[in-house]
Every structure is written in C-alpha cells, then in structure tokens.
Design an enzyme around this catalytic site. Structure first.
Site, short mmCIF file in Angstrom:
data_model
loop_
_atom_site.label_atom_id
_atom_site.label_comp_id
_atom_site.label_asym_id
_atom_site.label_seq_id
_atom_site.Cartn_x
_atom_site.Cartn_y
_atom_site.Cartn_z
N HIS A 132 -11.99 4.10 6.88
CA HIS A 132 -11.17 3.81 5.22
C HIS A 132 -10.24 2.62 5.56
O HIS A 132 -9.60 2.07 4.91
CB HIS A 132 -9.73 5.40 5.59
CG HIS A 132 -10.19 5.93 4.49
ND1 HIS A 132 -9.46 6.78 4.17
CD2 HIS A 132 -11.51 6.18 3.62
CE1 HIS A 132 -10.07 7.58 3.14
NE2 HIS A 132 -11.32 7.40 2.80
N ARG A 143 7.13 12.17 -2.69
CA ARG A 143 6.04 11.35 -4.31
C ARG A 143 5.72 10.69 -4.38
O ARG A 143 6.33 9.39 -5.11
CB ARG A 143 6.83 12.38 -5.29
CG ARG A 143 7.29 13.38 -5.95
CD ARG A 143 6.50 14.17 -6.74
NE ARG A 143 5.04 13.57 -7.33
CZ ARG A 143 5.32 13.71 -8.87
NH1 ARG A 143 6.90 14.34 -8.98
NH2 ARG A 143 5.02 13.29 -9.59
N LEU A 202 1.43 -1.24 0.11
CA LEU A 202 -0.18 -0.14 0.10
C LEU A 202 1.13 1.42 0.13
O LEU A 202 1.46 1.78 0.48
CB LEU A 202 -1.43 -0.05 1.14
CG LEU A 202 -2.02 0.89 1.48
CD1 LEU A 202 -2.91 1.19 0.48
CD2 LEU A 202 -2.26 1.01 2.60
#
Length: 164
Positions: A132, A93, A85
């Site tokens: 989430h 970035r 993940l």
C-alpha cells in the site's frame, strides 16, 4: 520548454509573482513528499523554475488551511498547493478531518482570490504495509503532476479574464 514570466496577470488586472507555495503535511511524509516531487517535475516541464516553488512543511493536514490563507494574503504567491494524506486510523473521524480541510481550502481561495489546489487525499483503504505504501507513493506523484497541470492552466485562465 518556454520559461514562465516572473509575474503573472490576475483576473483583476494586477500582477503577482510567478511563485507557488506548496504546503504539505509530514504525516506519512514518505508518501506525501511524492506529491511535491510530481508537482515540481511537471511544473518544470511547463516552464516554471524550481526556485519559483516554495515549500512549507507542517505536522498534519489540519494546520494547512491557516498556512494557505496566510501565504495567499502575502501576495507573494500566484497559487497555493496543499498536500496531505488522511487515513482511517480507527480512532478519529478521518472523513470529517478531510472534508473540513478541503472546505477550508476552498474558502481560502474564495476569500483571497488566490487559487488553491488540493492534493489532500483520503483513501478508502490504507494499510501500513509496503504494498500500500508503494501504491500510494506512486499515486501521490501522479496527483502532484495533475495538480501542476491544473495550477498552470488555472493561472493562464485567470490571466485571460481581465481581457474578457
């Protein structure tokens, strides 16, 4: 359920052990581990023994491509699955990291003739709250199952290429 043979034919006519390397990052381990669970569960339904899937844990996704390449080169595995993940932490970035890893995984399979499957995911939005986390745990389990389907279908297809 039919049991998968101990060896699988490859496109070159050689045989490889019916083993799969599952390489995953430990970053957000509670979420990423669900891809392994989904993968193993679906592979069992497809006739692969649990013992035929060997698990390798790494700190993050950036370490995965090298491990995938070295595992593929051993010839001990018919396929490699990578899971991780990559989230937007606001500092680095994340999209660059994810793209770099996925490109490297593609290169590994092209260089080694060993199929590599990616469950390296980069969500648009991820927040450190239980809603989430629960959503992505469920999502990773589904993606692990989908990777198992793709793995089994690809291995079967590669086995038929020699006869083509």
């Amino acid at each position: 359920m039919t049991q998968v043979a101990y060896e699988l034919p490859t496109a070159t006519g050689a045989f490889r052990a019916a083993r799969v390397a599952f390489v995953h990052s430990l970053w957000h381990a509670d979420i990423v581990n669900e891809s392994y669970v989904g993968f193993v569960d679906e592979m069992a339904k497809l006739g692969f023994r649990h013992e035929a899937i060997e698990r390798f844990e790494l700190p993050g996704v950036f370490e995965i491509p090298l491990h995938a390449k070295l595992l593929a080169r051993t010839g001990r595995f018919a396929a490699v699955v990578a899971a991780g993940l990559v989230v937007d932490g606001g500092i680095y970035r994340h999209d660059f990291v994810s793209e770099t890893v996925v490109r490297a995984l593609m290169q590994v399979q092209l260089e080694t003739d060993t199929p590599v499957f990616s469950v390296v995911l980069t969500p648009h939005h991820f927040h450190e709250h239980e809603t989430h986390r629960r959503f992505f745990r469920d999502h990773f389990r589904i993606k692990g199952g989908e990777a198992a389907q793709a793995c089994a279908q690809t291995l079967a297809s590669l086995g038929r290429l020699q006869a083509a």
